[in-house]
Design a protein around this motif. Structure first.
Motif, PDB file in Angstrom:
ATOM      1  N   ASN A   1       1.200   9.178  -6.187  1.00  0.00           N
ATOM      2  CA  ASN A   1       1.400  10.581  -6.001  1.00  0.00           C
ATOM      3  C   ASN A   1       2.396  11.085  -7.049  1.00  0.00           C
ATOM      4  O   ASN A   1       2.229  12.042  -7.608  1.00  0.00           O
ATOM      5  CB  ASN A   1       2.094  10.652  -4.491  1.00  0.00           C
ATOM      6  CG  ASN A   1       1.075  10.686  -3.495  1.00  0.00           C
ATOM      7  OD1 ASN A   1      -0.108  10.608  -3.790  1.00  0.00           O
ATOM      8  ND2 ASN A   1       1.761  10.369  -2.235  1.00  0.00           N
TER       9      ASN A   1
ATOM     10  N   GLU B   1       0.760  -1.124   0.133  1.00  0.00           N
ATOM     11  CA  GLU B   1       0.008   0.126   0.054  1.00  0.00           C
ATOM     12  C   GLU B   1       0.968   1.106  -0.044  1.00  0.00           C
ATOM     13  O   GLU B   1       0.430   2.273  -0.639  1.00  0.00           O
ATOM     14  CB  GLU B   1      -0.905   0.065   1.155  1.00  0.00           C
ATOM     15  CG  GLU B   1      -1.985  -1.109   1.032  1.00  0.00           C
ATOM     16  CD  GLU B   1      -2.915  -0.663   0.118  1.00  0.00           C
ATOM     17  OE1 GLU B   1      -3.378   0.344  -0.305  1.00  0.00           O
ATOM     18  OE2 GLU B   1      -3.420  -1.447  -0.766  1.00  0.00           O
ATOM     19  N   ARG B   2       1.895   0.984   0.716  1.00  0.00           N
ATOM     20  CA  ARG B   2       2.816   2.369   0.930  1.00  0.00           C
ATOM     21  C   ARG B   2       3.673   2.562  -0.683  1.00  0.00           C
ATOM     22  O   ARG B   2       3.600   3.486  -1.224  1.00  0.00           O
ATOM     23  CB  ARG B   2       4.160   1.961   1.823  1.00  0.00           C
ATOM     24  CG  ARG B   2       4.909   3.212   1.855  1.00  0.00           C
ATOM     25  CD  ARG B   2       6.093   2.916   2.924  1.00  0.00           C
ATOM     26  NE  ARG B   2       6.916   4.187   3.358  1.00  0.00           N
ATOM     27  CZ  ARG B   2       7.901   4.018   4.140  1.00  0.00           C
ATOM     28  NH1 ARG B   2       7.983   3.124   4.899  1.00  0.00           N
ATOM     29  NH2 ARG B   2       8.868   5.020   3.975  1.00  0.00           N
TER      30      ARG B   2
ATOM     31  N   GLN C   1       0.770   4.082  -2.740  1.00  0.00           N
ATOM     32  CA  GLN C   1       0.656   5.647  -2.446  1.00  0.00           C
ATOM     33  C   GLN C   1       1.885   6.499  -3.248  1.00  0.00           C
ATOM     34  O   GLN C   1       1.525   7.317  -3.878  1.00  0.00           O
ATOM     35  CB  GLN C   1       0.603   5.798  -1.091  1.00  0.00           C
ATOM     36  CG  GLN C   1       0.130   7.294  -0.826  1.00  0.00           C
ATOM     37  CD  GLN C   1       0.081   7.550   0.954  1.00  0.00           C
ATOM     38  OE1 GLN C   1       0.148   6.540   1.543  1.00  0.00           O
ATOM     39  NE2 GLN C   1      -0.105   8.595   1.304  1.00  0.00           N
TER      40      GLN C   1
END
Length: 248
Positions: A141, A133-134, A137
């Motif tokens: 971004n 998930e990191r 993200q």
């Protein structure tokens, strides 16, 4: 320089020259004095046209009226002049770099992009399988920033690098990630791509968002295809640029 102007680059050059004239004078400059000064720079304009140039600068907040004596630069005008000077320097360096590349560079550049194509299709596939998930993200971004920064070449170059590095990290293959980093250490390549992008005709691929969406959907096949579409777009843009300049 002819009076008839059709490109944004030419408009910026006329604006820069006008601001330069105002900056060089300690007293207000009127339309007649401006037209005469611009003639010394090779730009032949009527007094009426020079007056319209000054009026346009008034509207942009770059100049301030001094009664009927003419205009002087405003603080915004001084800042704009510095911006145009910097842009002119960057364009000159980009032209010099492309000229330097012309004799042997196109093949090298396309060979490097071909190597990236082979490596990055696999990093995208692995990212779709292993991204956390990191990771998602971070990749998302950077993809969003590339959309926002599409008009800022320097910011786009740095963000593009971070996007592809994030995809490689997410895939978890240290050998592939190291190979990608090695290729991207070629700063000449990065600057050449930016220089080509700065011509305004070739966006150099795009398609970052679909790569992120395929990785986020955990679809390795779609992620691989999205990355291929992106890199093939860059290769096509670069090849088109060099064909236009008769280097391919």
């Amino acid at each position: 320089m002819a009076q008839s102007r059709t490109s944004g680059t030419e408009d910026n050059e006329v604006e820069r020259l006008t601001l330069e004239v105002l900056a060089e004078n300690v007293t207000p400059v009127g339309a007649g004095a401006l037209a005469e000064a611009l003639r010394c720079h090779g730009l032949s304009l009527s007094m009426a046209t020079a007056g319209r140039l000054l009026w346009n600068l008034d509207c942009k907040g770059y100049t301030e009226r001094r009664s009927n004596r003419g205009r002087v630069l405003s603080p915004s005008g001084k800042a704009r002049l510095e911006e145009l000077r910097d842009a002119g320097t960057r364009e000159m360096l980009a032209r010099e770099l492309l000229e330097e590349l012309a004799s042997s560079g196109p093949k090298k550049l396309l060979d490097v992009l071909g190597a990236r194509r082979a490596l990055e299709r696999e990093t995208a596939r692995l990212a779709a399988i292993f991204a956390t998930e990191r990771d998602l993200q971070e990749i998302g971004n950077f993809a969003a920033l590339l959309d926002i920064r599409s008009g800022n070449e320097n910011a786009a170059e740095a963000t593009d690098r971070k996007f592809h590095e994030a995809v490689a990290r997410a895939g978890g293959n240290l050998v592939l990630a190291a190979a990608m980093n090695l290729i991207r250490q070629d700063t000449e390549l990065a600057h050449v791509l930016t220089a080509i992008r700065r011509t305004g005709k070739h966006p150099l691929g795009g398609y970052h968002r679909p790569i992120y969406e395929a990785i986020a959907a955990k679809d390795p096949t779609a992620a691989e295809q999205a990355m291929l579409t992106h890199i093939d777009g860059i290769i096509g843009d670069v090849a088109a640029f060099f064909r236009e300049h008769h280097h391919l």
